[in-house]
Design a protein around this motif. Structure first.
Motif, PDB file in Angstrom:
ATOM      1  N   LYS A   5       0.099 -25.928 -13.644  1.00 40.17           N
ATOM      2  CA  LYS A   5       1.570 -25.429 -13.214  1.00 40.17           C
ATOM      3  C   LYS A   5       1.424 -24.608 -11.967  1.00 40.17           C
ATOM      4  O   LYS A   5       0.643 -23.783 -11.767  1.00 40.17           O
ATOM      5  CB  LYS A   5       2.108 -24.924 -14.357  1.00 40.17           C
ATOM      6  N   SER A   6       2.635 -24.650 -11.165  1.00 42.59           N
ATOM      7  CA  SER A   6       2.633 -23.935 -10.040  1.00 42.59           C
ATOM      8  C   SER A   6       2.717 -22.454 -10.533  1.00 42.59           C
ATOM      9  O   SER A   6       3.456 -21.824 -11.564  1.00 42.59           O
ATOM     10  CB  SER A   6       3.673 -24.114  -9.110  1.00 42.59           C
ATOM     11  N   GLN A   7       1.670 -21.374  -9.893  1.00 39.01           N
ATOM     12  CA  GLN A   7       2.101 -20.203 -10.218  1.00 39.01           C
ATOM     13  C   GLN A   7       2.958 -19.340  -9.274  1.00 39.01           C
ATOM     14  O   GLN A   7       3.075 -18.029  -9.369  1.00 39.01           O
ATOM     15  CB  GLN A   7       0.640 -19.518  -9.934  1.00 39.01           C
ATOM     16  N   LYS A   8       3.617 -19.899  -8.472  1.00 38.52           N
ATOM     17  CA  LYS A   8       4.849 -19.217  -7.558  1.00 38.52           C
ATOM     18  C   LYS A   8       6.075 -18.944  -8.556  1.00 38.52           C
ATOM     19  O   LYS A   8       6.297 -19.610  -9.613  1.00 38.52           O
ATOM     20  CB  LYS A   8       5.266 -20.119  -6.749  1.00 38.52           C
ATOM     21  N   VAL A   9       6.406 -17.828  -8.203  1.00 41.42           N
ATOM     22  CA  VAL A   9       7.967 -17.311  -8.867  1.00 41.42           C
ATOM     23  C   VAL A   9       9.222 -18.111  -8.361  1.00 41.42           C
ATOM     24  O   VAL A   9       9.288 -18.172  -6.937  1.00 41.42           O
ATOM     25  CB  VAL A   9       7.872 -15.846  -8.676  1.00 41.42           C
ATOM     26  N   HIS A  10       9.791 -18.922  -8.993  1.00 43.14           N
ATOM     27  CA  HIS A  10      10.955 -19.568  -8.611  1.00 43.14           C
ATOM     28  C   HIS A  10      12.310 -18.884  -8.857  1.00 43.14           C
ATOM     29  O   HIS A  10      12.117 -17.969  -9.802  1.00 43.14           O
ATOM     30  CB  HIS A  10      11.120 -21.066  -9.398  1.00 43.14           C
ATOM     31  N   PRO A  11      13.079 -19.040  -8.083  1.00 45.01           N
ATOM     32  CA  PRO A  11      14.548 -18.314  -8.213  1.00 45.01           C
ATOM     33  C   PRO A  11      15.323 -18.961  -9.537  1.00 45.01           C
ATOM     34  O   PRO A  11      14.893 -20.188 -10.018  1.00 45.01           O
ATOM     35  CB  PRO A  11      15.337 -18.382  -7.002  1.00 45.01           C
ATOM     36  N   ILE A  12      16.275 -18.312 -10.088  1.00 45.70           N
ATOM     37  CA  ILE A  12      17.141 -18.801 -11.161  1.00 45.70           C
ATOM     38  C   ILE A  12      17.930 -19.972 -10.475  1.00 45.70           C
ATOM     39  O   ILE A  12      18.409 -20.153  -9.667  1.00 45.70           O
ATOM     40  CB  ILE A  12      17.942 -17.675 -11.769  1.00 45.70           C
ATOM     41  N   GLY A  13      17.837 -21.012 -11.320  1.00 48.69           N
ATOM     42  CA  GLY A  13      18.501 -22.284 -11.076  1.00 48.69           C
ATOM     43  C   GLY A  13      17.746 -23.270  -9.863  1.00 48.69           C
ATOM     44  O   GLY A  13      18.338 -24.160  -9.474  1.00 48.69           O
ATOM     45  N   ARG A  17      10.601 -29.852  -9.436  1.00 47.90           N
ATOM     46  CA  ARG A  17      10.246 -30.724 -10.369  1.00 47.90           C
ATOM     47  C   ARG A  17       9.625 -29.980 -11.579  1.00 47.90           C
ATOM     48  O   ARG A  17       9.482 -30.174 -12.827  1.00 47.90           O
ATOM     49  CB  ARG A  17       9.235 -31.875  -9.838  1.00 47.90           C
ATOM     50  N   SER A  18       9.037 -28.829 -11.242  1.00 44.51           N
ATOM     51  CA  SER A  18       8.131 -28.125 -12.109  1.00 44.51           C
ATOM     52  C   SER A  18       9.052 -27.187 -13.031  1.00 44.51           C
ATOM     53  O   SER A  18       8.701 -27.147 -14.122  1.00 44.51           O
ATOM     54  CB  SER A  18       7.066 -27.321 -11.352  1.00 44.51           C
ATOM     55  N   CYS A  19      10.031 -26.819 -12.319  1.00 46.38           N
ATOM     56  CA  CYS A  19      11.255 -25.991 -13.105  1.00 46.38           C
ATOM     57  C   CYS A  19      12.235 -26.835 -13.872  1.00 46.38           C
ATOM     58  O   CYS A  19      12.564 -26.198 -14.855  1.00 46.38           O
ATOM     59  CB  CYS A  19      11.928 -25.308 -12.290  1.00 46.38           C
ATOM     60  N   ALA A  20      12.539 -28.043 -13.384  1.00 48.13           N
ATOM     61  CA  ALA A  20      13.560 -28.952 -14.046  1.00 48.13           C
ATOM     62  C   ALA A  20      13.127 -30.403 -13.829  1.00 48.13           C
ATOM     63  O   ALA A  20      13.317 -31.174 -13.111  1.00 48.13           O
ATOM     64  CB  ALA A  20      15.074 -28.640 -13.413  1.00 48.13           C
ATOM     65  N   PRO A  21      12.277 -30.730 -14.924  1.00 46.00           N
ATOM     66  CA  PRO A  21      11.597 -32.223 -14.838  1.00 46.00           C
ATOM     67  C   PRO A  21      12.892 -32.998 -14.932  1.00 46.00           C
ATOM     68  O   PRO A  21      13.779 -33.015 -15.952  1.00 46.00           O
ATOM     69  CB  PRO A  21      10.537 -32.079 -15.713  1.00 46.00           C
ATOM     70  N   ARG A  22      12.856 -34.270 -14.095  1.00 48.23           N
ATOM     71  CA  ARG A  22      14.051 -35.236 -14.457  1.00 48.23           C
ATOM     72  C   ARG A  22      13.381 -36.516 -14.890  1.00 48.23           C
ATOM     73  O   ARG A  22      12.436 -36.881 -14.677  1.00 48.23           O
ATOM     74  CB  ARG A  22      14.510 -35.423 -12.827  1.00 48.23           C
ATOM     75  N   PRO A  23      14.243 -36.798 -15.852  1.00 52.03           N
ATOM     76  CA  PRO A  23      13.871 -38.373 -16.531  1.00 52.03           C
ATOM     77  C   PRO A  23      13.661 -39.423 -15.373  1.00 52.03           C
ATOM     78  O   PRO A  23      14.604 -39.432 -14.849  1.00 52.03           O
ATOM     79  CB  PRO A  23      14.657 -38.523 -17.681  1.00 52.03           C
ATOM     80  N   CYS A  24      12.762 -39.836 -15.736  1.00 49.49           N
ATOM     81  CA  CYS A  24      12.445 -41.037 -14.504  1.00 49.49           C
ATOM     82  C   CYS A  24      13.478 -42.377 -15.019  1.00 49.49           C
ATOM     83  O   CYS A  24      13.085 -42.779 -15.932  1.00 49.49           O
ATOM     84  CB  CYS A  24      10.991 -41.425 -14.271  1.00 49.49           C
ATOM     85  N   ARG A  25      14.458 -42.701 -14.074  1.00 45.67           N
ATOM     86  CA  ARG A  25      15.196 -43.981 -14.515  1.00 45.67           C
ATOM     87  C   ARG A  25      14.934 -45.104 -13.695  1.00 45.67           C
ATOM     88  O   ARG A  25      14.707 -44.861 -12.431  1.00 45.67           O
ATOM     89  CB  ARG A  25      16.536 -43.442 -14.244  1.00 45.67           C
ATOM     90  N   ASP A  26      14.759 -46.325 -14.353  1.00 46.23           N
ATOM     91  CA  ASP A  26      14.312 -47.489 -13.378  1.00 46.23           C
ATOM     92  C   ASP A  26      15.641 -47.613 -12.752  1.00 46.23           C
ATOM     93  O   ASP A  26      16.794 -47.811 -12.941  1.00 46.23           O
ATOM     94  CB  ASP A  26      14.295 -48.303 -14.639  1.00 46.23           C
ATOM     95  N   ARG A  27      15.283 -48.046 -11.468  1.00 42.97           N
ATOM     96  CA  ARG A  27      16.172 -48.503 -10.569  1.00 42.97           C
ATOM     97  C   ARG A  27      16.885 -49.743 -10.991  1.00 42.97           C
ATOM     98  O   ARG A  27      18.290 -49.959 -10.525  1.00 42.97           O
ATOM     99  CB  ARG A  27      15.270 -48.684  -9.094  1.00 42.97           C
ATOM    100  N   ARG A  28      16.262 -50.619 -11.754  1.00 40.29           N
ATOM    101  CA  ARG A  28      17.097 -51.724 -11.988  1.00 40.29           C
ATOM    102  C   ARG A  28      18.194 -51.493 -12.907  1.00 40.29           C
ATOM    103  O   ARG A  28      19.181 -51.949 -12.942  1.00 40.29           O
ATOM    104  CB  ARG A  28      16.254 -52.928 -12.528  1.00 40.29           C
ATOM    105  N   ILE A  29      17.904 -50.469 -13.920  1.00 37.25           N
ATOM    106  CA  ILE A  29      18.828 -50.295 -14.697  1.00 37.25           C
ATOM    107  C   ILE A  29      20.180 -49.511 -13.864  1.00 37.25           C
ATOM    108  O   ILE A  29      21.309 -49.721 -14.240  1.00 37.25           O
ATOM    109  CB  ILE A  29      18.315 -49.226 -15.912  1.00 37.25           C
ATOM    110  N   GLU A  30      20.039 -48.723 -12.907  1.00 38.16           N
ATOM    111  CA  GLU A  30      21.028 -48.174 -12.299  1.00 38.16           C
ATOM    112  C   GLU A  30      21.881 -49.199 -11.542  1.00 38.16           C
ATOM    113  O   GLU A  30      23.041 -49.325 -11.531  1.00 38.16           O
ATOM    114  CB  GLU A  30      20.308 -47.051 -11.119  1.00 38.16           C
ATOM    115  N   LEU A  31      21.131 -50.303 -10.911  1.00 36.85           N
ATOM    116  CA  LEU A  31      21.806 -51.303 -10.534  1.00 36.85           C
ATOM    117  C   LEU A  31      22.684 -52.164 -11.477  1.00 36.85           C
ATOM    118  O   LEU A  31      23.730 -52.567 -10.919  1.00 36.85           O
ATOM    119  CB  LEU A  31      20.986 -52.231  -9.648  1.00 36.85           C
ATOM    120  N   ALA A  32      22.209 -52.179 -12.513  1.00 40.76           N
ATOM    121  CA  ALA A  32      22.788 -53.081 -13.343  1.00 40.76           C
ATOM    122  C   ALA A  32      24.051 -52.273 -13.857  1.00 40.76           C
ATOM    123  O   ALA A  32      25.288 -52.763 -14.107  1.00 40.76           O
ATOM    124  CB  ALA A  32      22.039 -53.377 -14.947  1.00 40.76           C
ATOM    125  N   ILE A  33      23.899 -50.849 -14.231  1.00 35.87           N
ATOM    126  CA  ILE A  33      25.211 -50.241 -14.471  1.00 35.87           C
ATOM    127  C   ILE A  33      26.081 -50.021 -13.251  1.00 35.87           C
ATOM    128  O   ILE A  33      27.520 -50.131 -13.785  1.00 35.87           O
ATOM    129  CB  ILE A  33      24.699 -48.704 -14.843  1.00 35.87           C
TER     130      ILE A  33
END
Length: 65
Positions: A5-13, A17-33
């Protein structure tokens, strides 16, 4: 060996990726939607055509019920 993990201090908000990991969404699913949404709007538009024509004809005859 796991990721360190990064040892840097991050601002609020922070949105990195280390502060707010995003779920990986398949591109095909996004195109289908996106395609399904467009198809539903197209179908809704086609189904509205007779009602728009009936309203226009009723308004032209002066029958506003």
């Amino acid at each position: 060996m796991g990721r360190r993990k990064s040892q840097k201090v991050h601002p609020i908000g922070c949105a990195c990726r280390s502060c707010a990991p995003r779920p990986c969404r398949d591109r095909r699913i996004e195109l289908a939607i996106k395609g399904a949404t467009r198809a539903l709007f197209l179908i809704a538009g086609l189904l509205m055509i007779p009602f728009i024509i009936a309203h226009a004809l009723a308004s032209a005859k002066g029958d506003n019920r």
